[in-house]
Design an enzyme around this catalytic site. Structure first.
Site, PDB file in Angstrom:
ATOM      1  N   CYS A  62     146.527  -1.400  75.911  1.00 42.47           N
ATOM      2  CA  CYS A  62     147.418  -1.472  74.755  1.00 42.47           C
ATOM      3  C   CYS A  62     148.791  -1.973  75.142  1.00 42.47           C
ATOM      4  CB  CYS A  62     147.533  -0.107  74.108  1.00 42.47           C
ATOM      5  SG  CYS A  62     148.278   1.076  75.214  1.00 42.47           S
TER       6      CYS A  62
ATOM      7  N   LYS B 150     137.602  14.610  71.809  1.00 45.68           N
ATOM      8  CA  LYS B 150     136.498  13.751  71.322  1.00 45.68           C
ATOM      9  C   LYS B 150     136.718  12.385  71.977  1.00 45.68           C
ATOM     10  CE  LYS B 150     135.128  10.781  69.004  1.00 45.68           C
ATOM     11  NZ  LYS B 150     134.513   9.547  69.601  1.00 45.68           N
TER      12      LYS B 150
ATOM     13  N   SER C 214     142.667   2.002  67.652  1.00 48.89           N
ATOM     14  CA  SER C 214     143.082   0.806  66.919  1.00 48.89           C
ATOM     15  C   SER C 214     143.895   1.190  65.677  1.00 48.89           C
ATOM     16  CB  SER C 214     141.845   0.010  66.517  1.00 48.89           C
ATOM     17  OG  SER C 214     141.024   0.813  65.699  1.00 48.89           O
TER      18      SER C 214
ATOM     19  N   GLU D 249     145.040  -8.614  67.092  1.00 46.17           N
ATOM     20  CA  GLU D 249     145.008  -8.021  68.429  1.00 46.17           C
ATOM     21  C   GLU D 249     143.677  -8.435  69.046  1.00 46.17           C
ATOM     22  OE1 GLU D 249     144.341  -3.758  68.851  1.00 46.17           O
ATOM     23  OE2 GLU D 249     145.524  -3.748  70.686  1.00 46.17           O
TER      24      GLU D 249
ATOM     25  N   GLU E 219     132.806   7.061  72.432  1.00 45.83           N
ATOM     26  CA  GLU E 219     131.363   7.091  72.671  1.00 45.83           C
ATOM     27  C   GLU E 219     130.922   5.978  73.617  1.00 45.83           C
ATOM     28  OE1 GLU E 219     133.094   6.337  70.059  1.00 45.83           O
ATOM     29  OE2 GLU E 219     132.035   5.134  68.576  1.00 45.83           O
TER      30      GLU E 219
END
Ligand code: NAD
Length: 511
Positions: A295, A187, A240, A396, A190
């Site tokens: 990241c 998945k 996240s 962040e 998007e």
């Protein structure tokens, strides 16, 4: 500044749609729900992406379940042959994959090619799966009794991936998952869904049987259906921290094995003896590469003692040379941010930092592309004299904003890093081997660089942070990836002469 329209308008009805990949074929979505996909360099909508319903997730799991037994039974040599073919096809199509990444994520082509190259390393590691799946064997643990251990695949497993690495992070997952004999459902984010479908085509061309690799596009509806589906044995997640925590808690509550990698706030500790020019080059590269949407990007430099002033000056001097622009400009080194909303959130930290007493040394909103208003650009930003209680330190930011915290001593700097809720990556810059060795011993972070600002492990080690940067027990890819995608089974066997058989109700013993 002109406000960009991030919402889809009526003219977007004729745009192409990115659908799913189920049972070895592209499949158009049936849910009636879609999301827009933008070109971050122009701010214009380029495509639609289908959002799966629960029924569509059921269909993809059914296809994967049907394909799994034959894939599991496929010999290691045949699976390895297919993995080599996947590796070669991805290698041949590096530029095609990179172009899709640039179009939807916005990162410049050199950066997108770097992403594909790091993903390829995971495919190469997975080509060694016959060796990686070797078990152990102990002959004669008791008279005539042997014990051996084997590793078996889990079944149907799923991966949910973030926008910032639309090709590499899926490869972190599916390379080992497929090599171990699982069926894998991806998945993707998007925001940049196209690379996953292109990769699905390459896998089919390489000989991956229909249903063994699937792509289901979507949002929370699809992810929740994955987390609740009894046919899915394990979920790998990268994204996240709030969502990683949710995925871990929901997935494990539903009996699944879960590894969920979260966000980060990576510190680069610079000791007074460091080479200032080298540290400045490293800080600039690691903070602004990929517009800070990594990241493992350096978010905070912790400058110890006297190195602070010359280091900030050296970083500041380097910033005007960074070429910000769209991926279509061959000289561009840093592209736009992924969405308008994200770009504006990132920029908001410049105001809050100034209000809270920090020094904005370089304000990326002064960049001409930000002022022009086409695309989601923000120039590089440098904020000095940041304190731990400020928003720019605590959050962040995930953009081209480098914050500098001044510390009096190594102990103060180390305390700052160890107190931070995140623990993904960190680095120390020094010429003192003893200090670096002490730092690697002391620091509560999963990946540590010594004069290396972005210490992403090679594919034959595993990737993962500590604390709020990872929920679960096993890191991703490498040897821990193989562990994650397999279950160990231990067999105790004897082949006695039936004539010697007798009943014995005593506790099974070895002596
Ligand atoms: P995100 O958490 O918003 O999304 C990640 C995935 O989760 C996407 O596929 C998204 O569709 C899905 N998702 C989003 N909201 C959801 C919800 N409420 N319920 C269920 N699923 C949901 O992350 P992102 O913005 O795509 O990626 C950036 C983040 O990922 C940053 O925090 C970054 O640090 C992190 N990241 C971490 C690593 C790592 O290795 N630790 C690597 C890359 C990115």
């Amino acid at each position: 500044m002109t406000q960009l329209a991030e919402q889809a308008d009526e003219t977007s009805a004729s745009l192409p749609t990115v659908g799913h990949w189920i049972g070895g074929h592209p499949v158009a979505g049936r849910s009636g729900r879609q999301g827009p996909v933008f070109d971050p360099a122009t701010g214009r909508q380029a495509k639609w992406v289908d959002f799966a319903s629960v029924d569509e997730v059921d269909a993809v799991v059914a296809a994967a379940k049907a394909a799994y037994p034959a894939w599991r039974a496929t010999s290691l040599s045949k699976r390895t042959d297919i993995l080599f073919k996947i590796r070669n096809l991805v290698d041949q199509h590096r530029k095609d994959i990179a172009a899709l990444i640039t179009a939807e994520h916005g990162k410049v082509p050199s950066d997108a090619l770097g992403e594909v190259a790091r993903g390829l390393e995971n495919l190469e590691f997975a080509c060694g799966v016959p060796h990686l799946l070797k078990g152990g064997y102990s002959e004669g643990v008791s008279t005539g009794v042997d014990v051996y251990q084997i590793r078996q695949p889990l079944g149907v497993v799923a991966g949910v991936t973030p926008f910032n690495f639309p090709a590499m992070v899926p490869m972190w997952m599916f390379a080992n998952a497929l090599a171990c004999g699982n069926a894998f459902i991806l998945k993707p984010s998007e925001k940049d869904p196209s690379a996953s479908l292109f990769i699905a085509e390459l896998l089919r061309e390489a000989g991956v049987p229909d249903g063994v690799f699937s792509v289901i596009q979507g949002d929370k509806v699809a992810v929740d259906a994955i987390l609740q589906h009894p046919g899915i044995e394990a979920v790998s997640f990268v994204g996240s921290t709030p969502i990683a925590r949710y995925i871990y808690e929901t997935g494990t509550r539903n009996g699944k094995r879960v590894q969920a990698l979260g966000g980060a706030k990576n510190h680069m500790l610079v000791l007074p003896d460091a080479d200032v020019a080298m540290a400045a080059d490293a800080a600039v590269s690691a903070a602004y590469g990929s517009s800070g949407e990594r990241c493992m990007a350096i978010a905070t430099v912790v400058a110890v003692g006297s190195v602070g002033d010359p280091l900030v000056k050296a970083i500041e001097d380097r910033l005007p040379k960074i070429n910000v622009g769209p991926g279509s400009d061959p000289s561009a080194e840093m592209g736009p941010l992924v969405t308008l909303q994200h770009r504006d959130k990132v920029a908001s930290y410049l105001d809050s930092a100034a209000e809270q007493g920090a020094t904005v040394v370089t304000d990326g909103r002064e960049h001409p592309l930000y002022r022009k208003g086409d695309g989601y650009f923000l120039g590089v930003c440098l904020i000095d004299n940041v304190r731990p209680e400020m928003d720019a330190y605590r959050d962040e930011i995930f953009g081209p904003v480098l914050t500098v915290v001044r510390a009096e001593s190594y102990e103060e700097a180390l305390g700052l890093i160890n107190d931070n809720p995140y623990g993904n990556g960190t680095a120390i810059f020094t010429r003192d081997g003893g200090a670096a060795r002490q730092f690697q011993y002391d620091v509560n972070v999963g990946m540590v660089g010594v004069n290396v600002p972005i210490p992403v492990p090679v594919a034959y080690y595993s990737f993962g942070g500590w604390k709020a940067s990872l929920f679960g027990d096993l890191h991703m890819y490498g040897p821990e990836g193989i562990q994650f995608y397999t279950r160990s089974k231990v067999i105790t066997a004897r082949w006695p002469d039936p004539g010697t058989s007798k009943i014995d109700l005593g506790f099974p013993r070895t002596r």
